[in-house]
Design a protein around this motif. Structure first.
Motif, PDB file in Angstrom:
ATOM      1  N   ASN A 190       0.829  -1.327   0.119  1.00  0.00           N
ATOM      2  CA  ASN A 190       0.017  -0.107   0.024  1.00  0.00           C
ATOM      3  C   ASN A 190       0.754   1.308  -0.047  1.00  0.00           C
ATOM      4  OD1 ASN A 190      -2.561   1.269   0.421  1.00  0.00           O
ATOM      5  ND2 ASN A 190      -2.042   1.718   2.594  1.00  0.00           N
ATOM      6  N   LEU A 191       0.197   2.296  -0.394  1.00  0.00           N
ATOM      7  CA  LEU A 191       1.299   3.562  -0.549  1.00  0.00           C
ATOM      8  C   LEU A 191       1.095   4.284   0.756  1.00  0.00           C
ATOM      9  CD1 LEU A 191      -0.011   5.164  -3.991  1.00  0.00           C
ATOM     10  CD2 LEU A 191       2.112   4.505  -3.232  1.00  0.00           C
ATOM     11  N   LEU A 192       2.265   4.821   1.326  1.00  0.00           N
ATOM     12  CA  LEU A 192       2.508   5.308   2.590  1.00  0.00           C
ATOM     13  C   LEU A 192       2.079   6.611   2.554  1.00  0.00           C
ATOM     14  CD1 LEU A 192       5.950   3.585   3.720  1.00  0.00           C
ATOM     15  CD2 LEU A 192       3.500   2.715   4.290  1.00  0.00           C
ATOM     16  N   GLU A 193       1.580   7.094   3.698  1.00  0.00           N
ATOM     17  CA  GLU A 193       1.425   8.531   3.724  1.00  0.00           C
ATOM     18  C   GLU A 193       2.280   9.135   4.906  1.00  0.00           C
ATOM     19  OE1 GLU A 193      -2.085   9.693   6.032  1.00  0.00           O
ATOM     20  OE2 GLU A 193      -2.919   7.643   6.063  1.00  0.00           O
ATOM     21  N   GLU A 194       2.915  10.362   4.708  1.00  0.00           N
ATOM     22  CA  GLU A 194       3.358  10.941   5.694  1.00  0.00           C
ATOM     23  C   GLU A 194       2.598  11.616   7.045  1.00  0.00           C
ATOM     24  OE1 GLU A 194       6.614  13.547   4.183  1.00  0.00           O
ATOM     25  OE2 GLU A 194       7.459  13.810   6.141  1.00  0.00           O
ATOM     26  N   VAL A 195       3.118  10.953   8.063  1.00  0.00           N
ATOM     27  CA  VAL A 195       2.420  11.724   9.251  1.00  0.00           C
ATOM     28  C   VAL A 195       3.186  12.302  10.276  1.00  0.00           C
ATOM     29  CG1 VAL A 195       0.355  10.142   9.088  1.00  0.00           C
ATOM     30  CG2 VAL A 195       2.438   9.389  10.255  1.00  0.00           C
ATOM     31  N   GLY A 196       2.483  13.388  11.133  1.00  0.00           N
ATOM     32  CA  GLY A 196       3.492  14.053  12.001  1.00  0.00           C
ATOM     33  C   GLY A 196       3.383  13.211  13.368  1.00  0.00           C
ATOM     34  N   VAL A 197       4.584  13.553  13.890  1.00  0.00           N
ATOM     35  CA  VAL A 197       4.806  12.758  15.300  1.00  0.00           C
ATOM     36  C   VAL A 197       3.569  12.796  16.184  1.00  0.00           C
ATOM     37  CG1 VAL A 197       6.103  14.524  16.740  1.00  0.00           C
ATOM     38  CG2 VAL A 197       6.640  12.385  16.987  1.00  0.00           C
ATOM     39  N   GLU A 198       2.748  13.858  16.178  1.00  0.00           N
ATOM     40  CA  GLU A 198       1.675  13.764  17.202  1.00  0.00           C
ATOM     41  C   GLU A 198       0.783  12.369  16.892  1.00  0.00           C
ATOM     42  OE1 GLU A 198       2.479  16.204  14.697  1.00  0.00           O
ATOM     43  OE2 GLU A 198       0.795  16.067  13.633  1.00  0.00           O
ATOM     44  N   LYS A 199       0.656  12.309  15.605  1.00  0.00           N
ATOM     45  CA  LYS A 199      -0.237  11.182  15.096  1.00  0.00           C
ATOM     46  C   LYS A 199       0.099   9.758  15.450  1.00  0.00           C
ATOM     47  CE  LYS A 199      -3.286  13.079  11.412  1.00  0.00           C
ATOM     48  NZ  LYS A 199      -3.833  12.844  10.316  1.00  0.00           N
ATOM     49  N   VAL A 200       1.440   9.358  15.496  1.00  0.00           N
ATOM     50  CA  VAL A 200       1.962   8.388  15.732  1.00  0.00           C
ATOM     51  C   VAL A 200       2.720   7.855  17.374  1.00  0.00           C
ATOM     52  CG1 VAL A 200       2.416   7.678  13.405  1.00  0.00           C
ATOM     53  CG2 VAL A 200       4.198   8.927  14.632  1.00  0.00           C
ATOM     54  N   ALA A 201       2.558   9.163  18.010  1.00  0.00           N
ATOM     55  CA  ALA A 201       3.389   9.146  19.210  1.00  0.00           C
ATOM     56  C   ALA A 201       3.122   8.088  20.205  1.00  0.00           C
ATOM     57  CB  ALA A 201       3.225  10.379  20.137  1.00  0.00           C
ATOM     58  N   GLU A 202       2.079   7.454  20.330  1.00  0.00           N
ATOM     59  CA  GLU A 202       1.320   6.546  21.222  1.00  0.00           C
ATOM     60  C   GLU A 202       1.831   4.953  20.629  1.00  0.00           C
ATOM     61  OE1 GLU A 202      -2.521   6.772  22.121  1.00  0.00           O
ATOM     62  OE2 GLU A 202      -2.260   8.598  23.496  1.00  0.00           O
ATOM     63  N   LYS A 203       2.055   4.981  19.481  1.00  0.00           N
ATOM     64  CA  LYS A 203       2.435   3.777  18.686  1.00  0.00           C
ATOM     65  C   LYS A 203       3.930   3.476  18.578  1.00  0.00           C
ATOM     66  CE  LYS A 203      -1.779   3.352  16.242  1.00  0.00           C
ATOM     67  NZ  LYS A 203      -2.506   3.882  14.933  1.00  0.00           N
TER      68      LYS A 203
END
Ligand SMILES: [Zn+2]
Length: 245
Positions: A190-203
């Motif tokens: 799947n194509l990846l999307e760039e995300v900010g740290v705030e969206k992934v911080a918990e993972k």
């Protein structure tokens, strides 16, 4: 009279020679046949899969695969002249269906941004159906698969090492200008999307959060990628591959 020996002069061009015994490569040779034989069956009996050739000439004229060979015919067989990279024609992105032996190649193709599909559960019938439904092209090392009549678009991968296979596919299909490194999920494609740290911080582990500021997300696998040591290894591999294409 029906089974008297007949002769055919035949020559294969380009990489079709890879399927022939060394003594038959890059030259015109004489073979005998008996009875009624279509040119398709005859070429297949010499070991060249029907998906690999494009054009057959008999005595200088184009014929279809069901042409019945005549005594004394002169036959030339040409491979596909594949060009997927003519951007002026705006050709859609190719989809590669990798057979069960090519899992690592599927991953490597994704690493350079190509759309590849793979499952170690597909049988021959399933991979053919899926590739047809999506207008994809099968990459395979299975000669039996290549001999199936229900197969449409396929390519026999010559190289054995995944890294060399990647070089081969990029070269064969002129993919160099389509390369978009690390734009796809390595697991599902799947194509990846760039995300900010705030969206992934918990993972992600806290250490990762502190050391990296670019993150890429696969919404299918719910997986987050960042440019750690694994990334550097792959980057080096891509650099090596690009020198050879
Ligand atoms: Zn994924």
């Amino acid at each position: 009279m029906l089974h008297q020996n007949k002769t055919l002069n035949i020559r294969f061009y380009g990489d079709l020679n890879d399927f022939l015994p060394i003594t038959f490569r890059q030259r015109r040779f004489k073979v005998n046949f008996k009875g009624r034989e279509t040119v398709k069956d005859f070429i297949q009996s010499l070991g060249v899969p029907h998906t690999e050739y494009d054009l057959i000439l008999i005595n200088g004229c184009r014929v279809l695969e069901d042409y019945v060979l005549q005594d004394g015919d002169d036959c030339s067989v040409f491979p596909h002249f594949v060009t997927l990279n003519n951007e002026s024609e705006n050709i859609k992105e190719p989809i590669f269906y990798c057979d069960v032996h090519l899992g690592k190649l599927a991953r490597f193709l994704r690493m350079v941004g190509m759309h590849s599909e793979y499952s170690n559960n597909w049988n021959e019938r399933e991979i053919i159906k899926k590739s047809k439904d999506e207008n994809g092209l099968i990459l395979t090392k299975n000669l039996n698969l290549l001999k199936r009549n229900d197969l449409e678009k396929a390519y026999f991968v010559r190289a054995n090492l995944p890294e060399n296979q990647l070089v081969e596919i990029i070269t064969k299909f002129n993919l160099k200008n389509r390369i978009k490194e690390f734009s796809r999920c390595l697991i599902c494609g799947n194509l990846l999307e760039e995300v900010g740290v705030e969206k992934v911080a918990e993972k992600i582990p806290p250490k990762v959060k502190d050391c990296f500021n670019e993150f890429f997300y696969c919404s299918v696998c719910d997986k987050i990628y960042w440019r750690g040591s694994h990334y550097l290894k792959m980057k080096a591999l891509i650099k090596k591959v690009l020198k050879k294409v």
